[in-house]
Motif scaffolding. Structure first.
Motif, PDB file in Angstrom:
ATOM      1  N   PRO A 171       0.825  -1.211   0.000  1.00  0.00           N
ATOM      2  CA  PRO A 171       0.000   0.000   0.000  1.00  0.00           C
ATOM      3  C   PRO A 171       0.860   1.263   0.000  1.00  0.00           C
ATOM      4  O   PRO A 171       2.045   1.218   0.365  1.00  0.00           O
ATOM      5  N   PRO A 172       0.294   2.390  -0.420  1.00  0.00           N
ATOM      6  CA  PRO A 172       1.049   3.649  -0.418  1.00  0.00           C
ATOM      7  C   PRO A 172       1.589   3.957   0.979  1.00  0.00           C
ATOM      8  O   PRO A 172       0.913   3.740   1.985  1.00  0.00           O
ATOM      9  N   GLY A 173       2.804   4.451   1.031  1.00  0.00           N
ATOM     10  CA  GLY A 173       3.414   4.783   2.315  1.00  0.00           C
ATOM     11  C   GLY A 173       3.720   3.573   3.171  1.00  0.00           C
ATOM     12  O   GLY A 173       3.763   3.677   4.408  1.00  0.00           O
ATOM     13  N   PRO A 176       7.441  -0.950   6.927  1.00  0.00           N
ATOM     14  CA  PRO A 176       7.715  -2.331   7.326  1.00  0.00           C
ATOM     15  C   PRO A 176       7.602  -2.574   8.816  1.00  0.00           C
ATOM     16  O   PRO A 176       7.571  -3.727   9.257  1.00  0.00           O
ATOM     17  N   ASN A 177       7.514  -1.509   9.615  1.00  0.00           N
ATOM     18  CA  ASN A 177       7.380  -1.667  11.066  1.00  0.00           C
ATOM     19  C   ASN A 177       5.925  -1.706  11.516  1.00  0.00           C
ATOM     20  O   ASN A 177       5.656  -1.903  12.694  1.00  0.00           O
ATOM     21  N   ARG A 178       5.012  -1.529  10.580  1.00  0.00           N
ATOM     22  CA  ARG A 178       3.578  -1.565  10.913  1.00  0.00           C
ATOM     23  C   ARG A 178       2.985  -2.916  10.558  1.00  0.00           C
ATOM     24  O   ARG A 178       3.600  -3.737   9.882  1.00  0.00           O
ATOM     25  N   TYR A 213      -4.297  -2.480   2.021  1.00  0.00           N
ATOM     26  CA  TYR A 213      -3.994  -3.908   2.059  1.00  0.00           C
ATOM     27  C   TYR A 213      -2.664  -4.193   1.373  1.00  0.00           C
ATOM     28  O   TYR A 213      -2.311  -3.555   0.378  1.00  0.00           O
ATOM     29  N   VAL A 214      -1.939  -5.171   1.889  1.00  0.00           N
ATOM     30  CA  VAL A 214      -0.876  -5.804   1.129  1.00  0.00           C
ATOM     31  C   VAL A 214      -1.551  -6.840   0.248  1.00  0.00           C
ATOM     32  O   VAL A 214      -2.254  -7.719   0.732  1.00  0.00           O
ATOM     33  N   VAL A 215      -1.390  -6.716  -1.060  1.00  0.00           N
ATOM     34  CA  VAL A 215      -2.107  -7.559  -2.025  1.00  0.00           C
ATOM     35  C   VAL A 215      -1.159  -8.627  -2.558  1.00  0.00           C
ATOM     36  O   VAL A 215      -0.008  -8.334  -2.894  1.00  0.00           O
ATOM     37  N   TYR A 316      -7.795 -11.282   4.218  1.00  0.00           N
ATOM     38  CA  TYR A 316      -7.359 -11.481   5.579  1.00  0.00           C
ATOM     39  C   TYR A 316      -7.454 -10.133   6.308  1.00  0.00           C
ATOM     40  O   TYR A 316      -6.892  -9.163   5.863  1.00  0.00           O
ATOM     41  N   ALA A 317      -8.172 -10.124   7.447  1.00  0.00           N
ATOM     42  CA  ALA A 317      -8.332  -8.875   8.164  1.00  0.00           C
ATOM     43  C   ALA A 317      -8.418  -9.166   9.650  1.00  0.00           C
ATOM     44  O   ALA A 317      -8.335 -10.293  10.098  1.00  0.00           O
ATOM     45  N   GLY A 318      -8.647  -8.097  10.446  1.00  0.00           N
ATOM     46  CA  GLY A 318      -8.739  -8.261  11.892  1.00  0.00           C
ATOM     47  C   GLY A 318      -7.431  -8.768  12.459  1.00  0.00           C
ATOM     48  O   GLY A 318      -6.372  -8.197  12.260  1.00  0.00           O
ATOM     49  N   GLU A 319      -7.487  -9.889  13.211  1.00  0.00           N
ATOM     50  CA  GLU A 319      -6.284 -10.473  13.785  1.00  0.00           C
ATOM     51  C   GLU A 319      -5.405 -11.121  12.717  1.00  0.00           C
ATOM     52  O   GLU A 319      -4.230 -11.342  12.940  1.00  0.00           O
ATOM     53  N   ASN A 320      -6.012 -11.449  11.589  1.00  0.00           N
ATOM     54  CA  ASN A 320      -5.318 -12.198  10.543  1.00  0.00           C
ATOM     55  C   ASN A 320      -4.587 -11.238   9.629  1.00  0.00           C
ATOM     56  O   ASN A 320      -5.105 -10.841   8.598  1.00  0.00           O
ATOM     57  N   VAL A 321      -3.402 -10.855  10.006  1.00  0.00           N
ATOM     58  CA  VAL A 321      -2.712  -9.783   9.310  1.00  0.00           C
ATOM     59  C   VAL A 321      -1.288 -10.187   9.009  1.00  0.00           C
ATOM     60  O   VAL A 321      -0.747 -11.154   9.555  1.00  0.00           O
ATOM     61  N   LEU A 322      -0.677  -9.433   8.129  1.00  0.00           N
ATOM     62  CA  LEU A 322       0.764  -9.523   7.938  1.00  0.00           C
ATOM     63  C   LEU A 322       1.445  -8.805   9.100  1.00  0.00           C
ATOM     64  O   LEU A 322       1.124  -7.661   9.399  1.00  0.00           O
ATOM     65  N   ALA A 323       2.374  -9.472   9.741  1.00  0.00           N
ATOM     66  CA  ALA A 323       3.185  -8.810  10.762  1.00  0.00           C
ATOM     67  C   ALA A 323       4.577  -8.637  10.166  1.00  0.00           C
ATOM     68  O   ALA A 323       5.428  -9.496  10.289  1.00  0.00           O
ATOM     69  N   LEU A 324       4.777  -7.529   9.480  1.00  0.00           N
ATOM     70  CA  LEU A 324       6.031  -7.321   8.727  1.00  0.00           C
ATOM     71  C   LEU A 324       7.033  -6.526   9.559  1.00  0.00           C
ATOM     72  O   LEU A 324       6.659  -5.648  10.310  1.00  0.00           O
TER      73      LEU A 324
END
Length: 324
Positions: A171-173, A176-178, A213-215, A316-324
């Motif tokens: 996504p724009p902006g 990697p810490n988010r 979203y990361v697509v 994938y949303a909510g708790e189901n996220v990328l932890a980058l």
């Protein structure tokens, strides 16, 4: 008739009147076979494949004035125009990271419609000396007001070592810490091919990335564009004992390549690509309850992973996220 060895599609006569060209597929498991460009003598005889060694499907062709043929070929997420001679020599004429949707050749060159990772379809012209001119810029005003995200290619091995090609849009902006939600798009067919220039889904990928979203999308086992063995491997592999859906492999690969963590749900003893249905979200908004129930019911009726192809996007949303 046009001979044996599979149905012949779109026959046309060569400029000198000596040959008939056509597209054909073998009769056995026809939907999973490469579409071949073949010729046969005008006065009868056996057909001869010109693109068998190429090991890619042909999606359209045209005779040239000098008795060769130009053909649309899918390969590794891109579609190109290639020149095919009657002695089975194949050379790229219009290539690059793009999808050529159609073309028309004349003595002065080739007019073609192509999509690229940074813009959907426009009309181009290739001169006989190889120079290209863009004839339209249909989406210029709209794209000038938007930030276009270029898909980043990744390649990774399936559990048995088979290489899979996929793409990621950040996504724009992107920070990697988010932590970000992830949208996974899955193509049906199953014998089809997506790529970073695929115009039908291009707006959807851009919109999802624009919503934060990361697509991710890929061409799993069975897709066109990677050769006959890759396509037909789906038939034998998908029902193998202990098999996992190709998109789950993709998620595992993302965990390794990008350092992500994904929580998985298990349905009917087979790991599905889907996470918590109760947290399903679309473009940043909660999915209506009827959509969640429809997907839950569909999953309950699925007998094999191949049927996951009918779900065109998993979100994938909510708790189901990328932890980058």
């Amino acid at each position: 008739g046009l001979g044996i060895g599979g149905a012949k599609i779109g026959p046309t006569v060569s400029p000198d009147g000596r040959w008939i060209a056509a597209l054909r597929k073998p009769e056995e498991r026809a939907t999973g076979q490469n579409t071949r460009l073949c010729i046969l003598p005008i006065d009868g005889g056996e057909a001869r494949d010109l693109t068998l060694a190429l090991d890619r499907s042909i999606f359209g062709y045209q005779w040239t004035t000098d008795g060769a043929l130009l053909a649309l070929v899918e390969d590794n997420g891109d579609t190109s125009v290639r020149r095919v001679t009657l002695d089975e020599t194949v050379a790229t004429v219009v290539g690059g990271t793009r999808i050529v949707d159609d073309f028309a050749a004349a003595e002065g060159g080739i007019a073609f419609i192509a999509s690229a990772p940074d813009a959907p379809s426009d009309l181009w012209f290739r001169d006989t000396d190889g120079g290209e001119r863009r004839l339209t810029d249909i989406h210029a005003r709209l794209l000038a007001e938007r930030e276009v995200i270029i898909p980043q290619e990744i390649r990774y091995p399936a559990p048995d070592g088979l290489e899979i090609q996929g793409w990621v849009l950040y996504p724009p902006g992107f920070d990697p810490n988010r932590t970000y939600p992830m949208a996974v798009f899955i193509h049906g067919g199953p014998h089809t091919m997506w790529g970073p220039s695929f115009r039908t889904l291009w707006p959807d990928w851009q919109a999802a990335a624009g919503q934060g979203y990361v697509v991710f999308f890929c061409n799993p086992r069975g897709s066109e564009g990677y050769g006959q063995t890759f396509q037909t491997a789906l038939h034998d592999h998908i029902l193998a004992e202990g098999d996992q859906p190709a998109m789950l492999w993709s998620c595992q690969a993302l965990e390794t390549l990008l350092g992500v963590w994904l929580r998985r749900a298990q349905f009917d003893g087979v790991y599905r690509e889907m996470l918590s249905l109760g947290e399903l979200a679309i473009a940043g908004s909660a999915a209506p309850e009827w959509k969640i129930q429809a997907v839950r019911d569909l999953l309950g009726r699925m007998a094999s992973p191949v049927n996951m192809a009918v779900l065109l996007s998993m979100l994938y949303a909510g708790e189901n996220v990328l932890a980058l």
